[in-house]
Each structure stands twice: as C-alpha cells, then as structure tokens.
Design an enzyme around this catalytic site. Structure first.
Site, PDB file in Angstrom:
ATOM      1  N   TYR A  87       0.836  -1.198   0.000  1.00  0.00           N
ATOM      2  CA  TYR A  87       0.000   0.000   0.000  1.00  0.00           C
ATOM      3  C   TYR A  87       0.867   1.242   0.000  1.00  0.00           C
ATOM      4  CZ  TYR A  87       0.942   0.865   4.976  1.00  0.00           C
ATOM      5  OH  TYR A  87       1.546   1.146   6.174  1.00  0.00           O
ATOM      6  N   GLU A 144      12.361   2.120  13.965  1.00  0.00           N
ATOM      7  CA  GLU A 144      11.416   3.175  13.597  1.00  0.00           C
ATOM      8  C   GLU A 144      10.249   3.121  14.562  1.00  0.00           C
ATOM      9  OE1 GLU A 144      10.065   2.424   9.588  1.00  0.00           O
ATOM     10  OE2 GLU A 144      10.027   0.275   9.930  1.00  0.00           O
ATOM     11  N   ARG A 169      -6.985 -20.770  -2.110  1.00  0.00           N
ATOM     12  CA  ARG A 169      -6.019 -20.641  -1.036  1.00  0.00           C
ATOM     13  C   ARG A 169      -4.884 -21.659  -1.190  1.00  0.00           C
ATOM     14  NH1 ARG A 169      -4.405 -22.254   3.965  1.00  0.00           N
ATOM     15  NH2 ARG A 169      -3.818 -20.577   5.404  1.00  0.00           N
ATOM     16  N   ARG A 175       8.086   4.331  -4.793  1.00  0.00           N
ATOM     17  CA  ARG A 175       8.195   3.318  -3.749  1.00  0.00           C
ATOM     18  C   ARG A 175       7.195   2.187  -3.988  1.00  0.00           C
ATOM     19  NH1 ARG A 175       7.668   5.207   2.384  1.00  0.00           N
ATOM     20  NH2 ARG A 175       5.499   5.449   1.727  1.00  0.00           N
ATOM     21  N   LYS A 226       6.571  -1.965   1.733  1.00  0.00           N
ATOM     22  CA  LYS A 226       5.411  -1.394   2.440  1.00  0.00           C
ATOM     23  C   LYS A 226       4.216  -2.339   2.299  1.00  0.00           C
ATOM     24  CE  LYS A 226       3.167   3.088   3.217  1.00  0.00           C
ATOM     25  NZ  LYS A 226       3.689   3.295   4.582  1.00  0.00           N
TER      26      LYS A 226
END
Length: 291
Positions: A33, A180, A100, A52, A148
C-alpha cells in the site's frame, strides 16, 4: 455522506465496495500500500510514493498494468469525487484472487487494486502542537520492513500497547537500536543540533517524508547523520521527532515516561515541520504538485 471509492477500475459508493473472500490480501496479507497526503486538494510527494510502490511491487514479484499517469488519475478522481481538501489517499495492491495456497500465482495474474480517501487535519494537528509520548517495544516484525506491505498486525498491537500505557505511539527496538516507530520514521537531535535517523536498510521503511526532510535540512545548512541510536541516547537528546506522510513532522516529548529535552515540542522539530509545509504549499502553488 458516503465516500466514493475505487475498486478494480470502478468508482463506487463505499457501501457497495467489495473484494473476493479468496483475495490473497485477505487470506495472506499478500499486498502492499501507499498513503499520499492531500493539501489544498492536491497530492504531496506523489512521485516519491509511486516510485516506492513500484519498488514494493518488484520486491514481491507483482505486476501492475496501470502506468503512473493512470495511478495519478485515480488519485485525482477520488479527490474530486469526495471533495477532499485535506487528508489522504490510501492505495492498496494485492496479488489478486486465487484458491487458497501458500504458493502464489505468477506475476501476470491480475492484481486487486483499491483506493479511498480519508479526511484528516494535517496542517493544524493537535499532536503537532503538544507532541507525542512514546514507549519502547521490541521490534518483532518480519525482516523485510523496507517493503510497504499490509502486514500491520504487530504495529497495530504496538500502537494499542502504547495507548494502554497512556502514550501515543511506540518506538521499536532491535539489537539495542531503534528501527522506527509503529508507522513513521524516528529521529533525534543531539546537543550539537545534528539530526540523526537510522540509515536505510531492510530493517525499516524508506520514508518519502524522511527523504524530503533530509533534503530540506541540508538546504538550510542543518547537519544530518544516518545511523542507529539507542533509547537512552534518544532520552538524552535535545529533541526527538517522527516523520510520515500524514503526520509530516511530529515532535516527541517523552520516551518511556522520561521527558526529552524540556518535555515539550522543540524549536528544531517545529521549524522542520514549518519548512515542510511551506515547501509543499509553494510547490503546489507553482504547479509542481499534482492537482
């Protein structure tokens, strides 16, 4: 009013937005995201966020057929349809729908792409005025934090633990050094006024706001040092702060209940926040930002 959201090529009311129960983002957190801030109805640092996004896609061997202009248009349409003046646009890409199986489909499988807006007071944020209280917690996330991904359960747990202890957020620690915060990059200012933040690696997200703050600091003759630091060093620093797309710059006023500096937002973090806002608005006014 119901928001208009984007789902796989369609703009629909949020009450009608849905994805398959077999989507790998739902089953495996197999997705990435980006969050882009919106000021005065325009996107901030959009090019950095898209760059990014492509990096994350490549690292996970995912393929997105839309080009950057199409992604920009989706953002613009959502801003217009929701009359968003200040807040954010959230964009998520998952590996798509498949039965799945831990083994995922090849890169040519159609992805799932969703996006939506959120209103948020970014410029006049109460947290920017009072500063954040943070706690320290062990960093127990997976090893590829530079991607991310939507694997955000541990950061959510860290945020909730902070709230349980009367704080706003958590700084995560690995091998004795801060990586972070739960959803932002961590900084300190030493007593020589040097800005210190962790060097880029797989241990932390390569923040777009982090990059811009570094550029602004250097343009204004502020010294920046990229290295790790301990919680003790942060507690003894002159100032501390965090950076992210929607917080911009938030001062940190205490760590593990110990005041940082004088225990209120410091002049350097407040100055950096003003520099970032001013530079962003000037860029938008000059037509360099994306409407």
């Amino acid at each position: 009013m119901s928001r208009t959201v984007y789902v796989n090529g369609r703009y629909v009311p949020e009450s009608e937005a849905s994805v398959s129960v077999f989507d790998r983002g739902f089953l495996f957190a197999d997705g990435i995201y980006e969050v882009t801030a919106v000021l005065n109805g325009r996107l901030v640092d959009f090019e950095g966020h898209v760059a990014r996004l492509h990096r994350s896609l490549n690292e996970l061997n995912m393929h997105l057929s839309l080009n950057d202009n199409a992604l920009r248009d989706i953002h613009r349409q959502l801003i217009d349809k929701n009359d968003l003046q200040e807040g954010l646009v959230y964009l998520q890409v998952t590996r798509g729908v498949a039965d799945r199986d831990f083994a995922y489909p090849d890169a040519q499988t159609p992805v799932t792409l969703v996006a939506f807006t959120q209103q948020k007071a970014i410029i006049d944020s109460p947290l920017a005025d009072r500063g954040l209280k943070v706690i320290s917690l062990p960093d127990m996330r997976w090893g590829r934090r530079d991607i991310k991904t939507v694997q955000l359960l541990y950061p959510s747990m860290a945020k909730m633990e902070a709230k349980k202890r009367g704080a706003d957020d958590a700084w995560l620690v690995e091998s004795g050094l801060v990586t972070e915060a739960s959803s932002s990059n961590a900084w300190i200012v030493d007593h020589d006024n040097t800005l210190i933040t962790r060097e880029l690696s797989r241990s932390l997200l390569h923040g777009i706001t982090r990059r811009t703050i570094m550029q602004l600091a250097q343009q204004h003759d502020m010294k920046v040092e990229e290295r790790g630091f301990t919680i003790k060093e942060a507690q003894n620093a002159r100032e501390a702060f965090v950076t992210s797309a929607t917080s911009l710059v938030y001062p940190v006023v205490s760590i593990d209940q110990r005041p940082v500096g004088e225990g209120w937002p410091g002049e350097i973090s407040r100055a950096l926040r003003r520099l970032y806002i001013d530079a962003s608005l000037q860029s938008l006014d000059a037509g360099q930002g994306q409407a």
